[in-house]
Design a protein around this motif. Sequence first.
Motif, PDB file in Angstrom:
ATOM      1  N   PHE A  81      23.487  17.304  -4.752  1.00 38.30           N
ATOM      2  CA  PHE A  81      22.233  16.547  -4.677  1.00 38.30           C
ATOM      3  C   PHE A  81      22.022  15.986  -3.266  1.00 38.30           C
ATOM      4  N   THR A  82      23.067  15.360  -2.728  1.00 40.45           N
ATOM      5  CA  THR A  82      22.942  14.827  -1.364  1.00 40.45           C
ATOM      6  C   THR A  82      22.686  15.956  -0.375  1.00 40.45           C
ATOM      7  N   LEU A  83      23.459  17.000  -0.485  1.00 41.29           N
ATOM      8  CA  LEU A  83      23.342  18.096   0.490  1.00 41.29           C
ATOM      9  C   LEU A  83      21.971  18.763   0.385  1.00 41.29           C
ATOM     10  N   SER A  84      21.466  18.864  -0.838  1.00 40.96           N
ATOM     11  CA  SER A  84      20.140  19.469  -1.007  1.00 40.96           C
ATOM     12  C   SER A  84      19.045  18.584  -0.406  1.00 40.96           C
ATOM     13  N   LEU A  85      19.181  17.282  -0.602  1.00 38.48           N
ATOM     14  CA  LEU A  85      18.195  16.371   0.005  1.00 38.48           C
ATOM     15  C   LEU A  85      18.165  16.553   1.515  1.00 38.48           C
ATOM     16  N   LEU A  86      19.346  16.643   2.102  1.00 39.93           N
ATOM     17  CA  LEU A  86      19.413  16.760   3.567  1.00 39.93           C
ATOM     18  C   LEU A  86      18.915  18.135   4.024  1.00 39.93           C
ATOM     19  N   ARG A  87      19.314  19.165   3.297  1.00 35.14           N
ATOM     20  CA  ARG A  87      18.863  20.516   3.665  1.00 35.14           C
ATOM     21  C   ARG A  87      17.345  20.624   3.580  1.00 35.14           C
ATOM     22  N   ASN A  88      16.802  20.020   2.547  1.00 38.97           N
ATOM     23  CA  ASN A  88      15.374  20.169   2.310  1.00 38.97           C
ATOM     24  C   ASN A  88      14.533  19.145   3.068  1.00 38.97           C
ATOM     25  N   GLY A  89      15.191  18.370   3.912  1.00 34.33           N
ATOM     26  CA  GLY A  89      14.459  17.421   4.742  1.00 34.33           C
ATOM     27  C   GLY A  89      13.727  16.355   3.946  1.00 34.33           C
TER      28      GLY A  89
ATOM     29  N   LEU B 111      16.773   9.485  -0.191  1.00 37.96           N
ATOM     30  CA  LEU B 111      18.238   9.397  -0.082  1.00 37.96           C
ATOM     31  C   LEU B 111      18.691   7.983  -0.452  1.00 37.96           C
ATOM     32  N   ASP B 112      17.955   6.992   0.043  1.00 33.18           N
ATOM     33  CA  ASP B 112      18.314   5.601  -0.288  1.00 33.18           C
ATOM     34  C   ASP B 112      18.273   5.375  -1.804  1.00 33.18           C
ATOM     35  N   ASP B 113      17.255   5.912  -2.437  1.00 37.06           N
ATOM     36  CA  ASP B 113      17.143   5.731  -3.890  1.00 37.06           C
ATOM     37  C   ASP B 113      18.334   6.374  -4.604  1.00 37.06           C
ATOM     38  N   TYR B 114      18.729   7.511  -4.107  1.00 41.53           N
ATOM     39  CA  TYR B 114      19.867   8.203  -4.727  1.00 41.53           C
ATOM     40  C   TYR B 114      21.161   7.405  -4.505  1.00 41.53           C
ATOM     41  N   VAL B 115      21.371   6.984  -3.275  1.00 43.00           N
ATOM     42  CA  VAL B 115      22.591   6.218  -2.982  1.00 43.00           C
ATOM     43  C   VAL B 115      22.614   4.943  -3.831  1.00 43.00           C
ATOM     44  N   ALA B 116      21.476   4.293  -3.913  1.00 43.74           N
ATOM     45  CA  ALA B 116      21.408   3.053  -4.715  1.00 43.74           C
ATOM     46  C   ALA B 116      21.699   3.351  -6.180  1.00 43.74           C
TER      47      ALA B 116
ATOM     48  N   PRO C 223      28.207  25.855   4.300  1.00 39.36           N
ATOM     49  CA  PRO C 223      27.507  27.079   3.918  1.00 39.36           C
ATOM     50  C   PRO C 223      26.509  26.802   2.795  1.00 39.36           C
ATOM     51  N   GLU C 224      25.463  27.523   2.794  1.00 41.92           N
ATOM     52  CA  GLU C 224      24.391  27.422   1.800  1.00 41.92           C
ATOM     53  C   GLU C 224      23.448  26.254   2.078  1.00 41.92           C
ATOM     54  N   TYR C 225      23.931  25.235   2.731  1.00 41.12           N
ATOM     55  CA  TYR C 225      23.076  24.073   2.963  1.00 41.12           C
ATOM     56  C   TYR C 225      22.658  23.965   4.435  1.00 41.12           C
ATOM     57  N   GLY C 226      23.480  24.494   5.315  1.00 39.02           N
ATOM     58  CA  GLY C 226      23.145  24.417   6.734  1.00 39.02           C
ATOM     59  C   GLY C 226      23.131  22.995   7.271  1.00 39.02           C
ATOM     60  N   VAL C 227      23.856  22.127   6.606  1.00 41.08           N
ATOM     61  CA  VAL C 227      23.889  20.713   7.000  1.00 41.08           C
ATOM     62  C   VAL C 227      25.248  20.430   7.622  1.00 41.08           C
ATOM     63  N   SER C 228      25.253  19.788   8.776  1.00 41.81           N
ATOM     64  CA  SER C 228      26.532  19.518   9.442  1.00 41.81           C
ATOM     65  C   SER C 228      27.195  18.282   8.864  1.00 41.81           C
TER      66      SER C 228
END
Lengths: 544, 362
Positions: free
Chosen positions: A147-155, A161-166, A202-207
């Motif tokens: 979920f986190t990685l998808s949020l970041l990948r999808n911009g 993200l804050d709502d998810y972390v909370a 891989p798959e997410y392209g997020v560092s």
Amino acid sequence: MLIRLVGGDVIDPINGDTSQRDVWIKDGLLVDPPSGEGANETHDVSGCIVMAGAIDIHSHIGGGNVNTARLLLPEQHAAHLPRPANTPLSNAGWSTFQTGCLYAQMGFTTVVEPAMAPYTALHTHLELADIPIIDKAALAILGNDDFTLSLLRNGKSSAMLDDYVAWVVGSTRALGVKVINAGAAAAFKENVRSFSLDDTVPEYGVSSRKIVKSLQASVTRLGIPHPLHVHANNLGIAGSADTAAETIAATEGVPLHLAHLQFYGYGTEGKRKFSSEAARLAELVNANPDVSIDIGQVMFGQTVTISSDVMRQFSAIGNASPKKTVIMDGDGNGGGGIVPYRYKQDYYGSLQWAVGLELFLLINDPWRVYFTTDHPNGAPFTAYPELFELLMSSDARDAKSTELNATALGLTTLGSVRREYTLEEIAIMTRAAPARLLGLKDRGHLGAGAIADVAVYRKGRDIAKMFREAALVFKNGDLVVKNGKVTHYRWGKALRLNPPPDKAMIKRMKDYHEERYGLSLDWFTFPESAIQRPEPFAEVSCNS
Amino acid sequence: MSVAWIGSQPVSLMDAIRNAAKLLASSRCPVFTLDTDVHGTRSAIALAERLRGAYDHRMGEVLAREIALYSNSGGMFTTPGEARRRSGLIVLVGEIPAAHHDLLQAWAASQPDLGDRGKRTWFHIHGEAGVTKLARQLKAVALGAEDLSLSGALAVLRAELQGRQAGVSLANTAQLRKALARSRFPVFVFSGDSGDAPSLAMLQGLVADLNKTGRASSVFLPADDDAWGAALTSLWMTGFPPRTGFSNSLPSYDPVRWDVQRMIRDKEADLHVWVSARGCETPPKGGKVTVICLSCTEAPAAGAAVTIAVGKAGVDHDGVAYSSRVGTFHAIAATAPSLLPSVCSIVQQLAGALPGRKALPC
């Protein structure tokens, strides 16, 4: 109930210089000396030092991985036997019940489990609830989940993200957020075997850097008191100091806590290509006020390493002693590896031991360096008394050094460092600073209004003995330890944040779990009543 | 309706508690057989510790085998959720308990959205018992050979996948090899019922081999979810899994010494506390020890000195149980709340009725 501690040397850096004064406890809280009211109970603590109860910010005391380690090593942990030597955790009780007692006996009254996988939060809290006497807390792991990685990948927006972390922090009843080798567990599932700060999943392209920076910013925006707790990439390998240096540089003006820095204090110099970079890291920490660190000190003997850094643990299978391990590819942020290990007084062990002490002694500000062995990874927490002695006595360090590998120590600065921690610095490092770091305003000091978590130690030349067996310990005003023995069981609470969940995020989470796991969200969350203890949680406020 | 009996006579709950507490207090070696949710297990272990007894699970035999896999060698595992989402190649190992068939059917009805995207392929490695009904339903490709046990089949498969010679060959190994080459995260699904201890260890060796260059893992589906939950609970409470005793007040783990059924057979135990709050089963007949039965029953257990009816977690009262659906504990809400007491509350009352009246820590 009014309790008076008379005649002790009170070491309370938050509230002034060390002085001989009485400490008063009323109904579980510390109070100013009452006028015209006599104590119901008086303890003569002359010849003793009085501190607030100690706080451990990073100790693996409960949850799925800790329990799996118990399962892996039933024949050896010997937690409850009369301490046979040279077995894993032979000097650390390994049930929840022993954990609470052993911590309390040393004057610790609050301990943080730093790695709670969100999907196993109920398991973690069930264990924490069975740890007697002390208060507990847990940090929720994020940064390797789809979920986190998808949020970041999808911009997606930072607000989402804050709502998810909370939501994660609230639903798991966590006190903060930890990221463990950000992205590496997800990458390992794609057969990636090494992972650095600028590598991408891989798959997410997020560092990894992007994950850390995004979560660091989110934690700050949400007002979570404890800065993002970072287990960096490349733990334990030669050259890991470069990774730590990059991570420290990546703070960019925003607070960040680096966990168990000792395990990143390694360079590639020397014949064995394994050297100390502690002095360089200490300088970097000294120069960067946004960084706090804990050490993860290595002490010698058998232990078991427990980490959700599954990539690292997989790579360590060959070093397992005894030769058995568990590697778990968990859901998202869960999983990890259990690898038993014996720290020997050889070149490598000696160097690791020295690196930890160098960091302790070369980082100037005791408000930003925290006292941990990363229990049980560097050593069981029951090694703390000996570690206090090493920090407070250069003679003790010299004496131990004579037993160790001279070549390894020759590649460190340890022999030339003569600093000795004062009791005031110990009180900062183990009481005042952790309370501040975690946002726990009600503890870590002895001022009026604080909860009456008090540790009394009998002064003596034997520093380890002093800290091993507290003369008296009060938890919330209850006398729980006397002369190093537990005299009264009580049940502490788990400290948690409770950020209000966003309704849209709850709906999104329901849809996500039904679609991806085929299960309702109820399977992954739990009501407070599931713990089956009265008021198992206590709420800590977020920063406004 | 009666909820408590002394022998076959209905009595008040208080009388039953008093009577049971007397039996507990006078016992030299009480043993507990557990089959309840997490909180029932916690309380029963705490009582066993208080009485210096020993405890085991009703499914102690298979549970001991599952525990031995971890404690002897460990292995590489993943969760059911991760397997569902990531793995396009599932290899069933031996017989999978019926309780997990729905889970596996649900995987078959879904496609992985991570890792191996696309259709899922199923294989089934079996021994002499042959292809299982589940494997046929899932259209799994059979891997086996006549006259080979499961551990033998696993050993042959492991050798063949490593390019080593084996005296016999399995059917369809080449097909599996191709599937493994295609899959990014193959998963082997097994249970403690799948095979004996060497089979499970061989399976983990095979998984370890595959991880030398690629990725693979295994999903452990316990032969009995509640038994596994009891094992996890026991681990954090005492440091040890079930088949733990407190003969010298400190817990010690010994899967032979503290095998409760053996202790009863060998007349080492003189009191058996039978806790069955899930299957509502009655204690096995034939033993000569005194029995206290806490069961979700409407009648006294035959041969029990005291029987107390308890509720079922998730039916009569809320509870916490292990579930292979999520690979961890989950809270279960009562579906038909009733006044029947939980195991936990009865055990606490028993502790309160013992000499000293000290409350349990759970």
